[in-house]
Design an enzyme around this catalytic site. Structure first.
Site, PDB file in Angstrom:
ATOM      1  CD  GLU A 184      13.356  20.434 -36.899  1.00  0.00           C
ATOM      2  OE1 GLU A 184      13.077  21.073 -37.921  1.00  0.00           O
ATOM      3  OE2 GLU A 184      12.878  19.299 -36.655  1.00  0.00           O
ATOM      4  CD  GLU A 185      10.808  16.592 -36.376  1.00  0.00           C
ATOM      5  OE1 GLU A 185       9.991  17.357 -36.934  1.00  0.00           O
ATOM      6  OE2 GLU A 185      11.553  15.836 -37.011  1.00  0.00           O
ATOM      7  CG  ASP A 207      13.184  17.257 -31.501  1.00  0.00           C
ATOM      8  OD1 ASP A 207      14.240  17.590 -32.080  1.00  0.00           O
ATOM      9  OD2 ASP A 207      12.071  17.721 -31.784  1.00  0.00           O
TER      10      ASP A 207
END
Length: 451
Positions: free
Chosen positions: A156-157, A92
């Site tokens: 994750e972001e 991502d």
């Protein structure tokens, strides 16, 4: 570049790596499905699953994590009795911000001035390609000497914690002797670096209300309490005169005793405008690796264009707090919320809501895996000694894995050096760094197997 046979193999694979990175960058895989289609993230996940399958991985799976995203898992068996290494990256990406501000399209990998530009090229789709290159190089030079697990995260972001919670519910899945997190970066291009600490983070949304509705500023301004002004006062209280972060009760004077960051180099890396001062006190390394840092990420208020002469009844902001190692992120969140509530003036109604959190991380750099990586880096970067640095950002999964597998060694490497401009417009990756770090990872796996 090294003359090692593994280095020669990686060099021969770089044209294919560029093609694959271009395919992966083309997916608009931002894990904010209010802004970007879920199908883009799912397409990127399937691409990685197919790539792992093609490399002989077993048990390849798209894991539906609790935050509604997918992580990709696969296992490549090694020799009987071999150690197990987990390789991590995430597919991502951050939103591209203003696409018109990119010199070339953000989701189209473009070569320019010796770098490859595109959102996620360095953070962290390039990390996926790095893992593939390392494994292919080993397979072409005697085989992969360890059991390899790969996990590619899908959110994750966003900091929504899907993979962390999935790992806690399935603790056997990611168990390994050593974990290589491919989501950090060298201190500068050409200087091999492992990241030994990460700041944690918390995200808090603060809302301020003062009136039942907006009022005409000519008729009521001067006595009617302005919610936007109250919010600005509260946000301003989070910084001292020199710009240092000041959250009541939060320690902000710790020091960094590792690799130092020259102030003029930092100004160049951060592209600070001439005449504009840096904020905070202490060394640059103290400020970005060892101390808390607050950032106002966004404010909901009327835009300038179309604004009316009104006293605002409501306003809100999203506040990020980076938390240094040694500070519990949950406690820091409570302190931040208490500070905002205490410093909102005029009796305005204020509410705070935590919407994301990740703990800080500190690695054990005395472990055998670090020596294996140092030896590998010395070959991949001839004449250079591996350095230890901190990183201002957070990777919440690190602490989850450290808690689940306390005997595992965790190393952080990656492609996000300063010129990469991750999270900003015109993100790019150095193909030379991709090549050298792929060599280093391959040789690390070989060294570690023999340690």
């Amino acid at each position: 570049m090294s003359s090692h046979p593994v280095a020669g193999t990686v060099a021969s694979l770089m044209p294919r790596a560029k093609e694959e990175l271009a395919e992966l960058v083309a997916f608009r895989s931002v894990a904010d499905f209010d802004q970007f289609p879920r199908s883009e993230s799912e397409g990127a996940a399937r691409w990685i699953a197919d790539a792992l399958t093609a490399e002989g991985f077993q048990d390849v799976a798209l894991l539906d994590t609790p935050d509604g995203t997918q992580s990709v898992y696969g296992c490549l068996p090694g020799p009987a009795g071999a150690k197990t290494v987990l390789l991590y990256a995430h597919y991502d990406v951050q939103p591209p911000l203003d696409e018109a501000g990119w010199t070339t399209p953000p989701f189209e990998l473009t070569e320019r001035d010796g770098r490859w530009y595109g959102r996620g090229a360095a953070d962290c789709k390039g990390g996926v390609i790095m893992h593939l290159l390392a494994l292919r190089a080993l397979k072409a030079n005697g085989g992969v000497p360890v059991h390899v697990k790969v996990i590619a995260e899908g959110s994750e972001e966003m900091g929504t914690g899907g993979l962390e919670r999935y790992a806690e519910e399935h603790p056997e899945l990611l168990e390994a002797d050593t974990i290589v997190i491919g989501d950090a970066g060298n201190f500068r291009v050409g200087l091999p670096t492992v990241t030994s600490t990460l700041r944690g983070m918390t995200l808090v949304r603060v809302s301020v209300d003062t009136l039942a509705g907006n009022l005409h500023s000519g008729q009521f301004g001067g006595a009617a309490p302005d919610a936007l002004a109250a919010l600005i006062r509260a946000l301003d209280s989070l910084r001292a005169e020199d710009g240092s972060t000041t959250v009541d009760g939060l320690t902000a004077d710790t020091s960094w005793d590792g690799l130092q960051y020259d102030e003029e180099q930092f100004r160049r890396d951060a592209k600070v405008l001439d005449g504009v001062e840096l904020i905070g006190s202490g060394t640059v390394a103290d400020r970005i690796w060892a101390r808390p840092a607050v950032t106002v990420l966004g404010i909901d208020c009327p835009p300038v264009v179309g604004a009316t002469p009104s006293v605002q009844a409501s306003a809100r902001a999203l506040v990020s707090l980076r938390v240094p190692p040694g500070v519990d992120a949950a406690e820091a969140t409570k302190l931040l919320q208490a500070h905002l509530e205490a410093h909102t003036p005029w009796g305005a109604r204020v509410s705070t809501e935590q919407i994301g959190q990740g703990q800080a991380f500190r690695a054990d750099t005395s472990s055998p895996a670090y020596q294996a990586m140092a030896d590998a880096m010395a070959v991949a970067y001839p004449g250079q000694e591996m350095q230890y640095a901190g990183q201002g950002g957070s990777i919440p999964l690190c602490n989850t894995l450290a808690a689940l597998y306390p005997r595992a060694e965790i190393l952080l490497i990656g492609l996000s050096e300063p010129e990469a401009q991750i999270h900003a417009m015109n993100e790019s990756v150095s193909p030379e760094e991709l090549e050298r770090l792929s060599v280093a990872e391959a040789l690390f796996l070989r060294n570690y197997a023999a340690s």
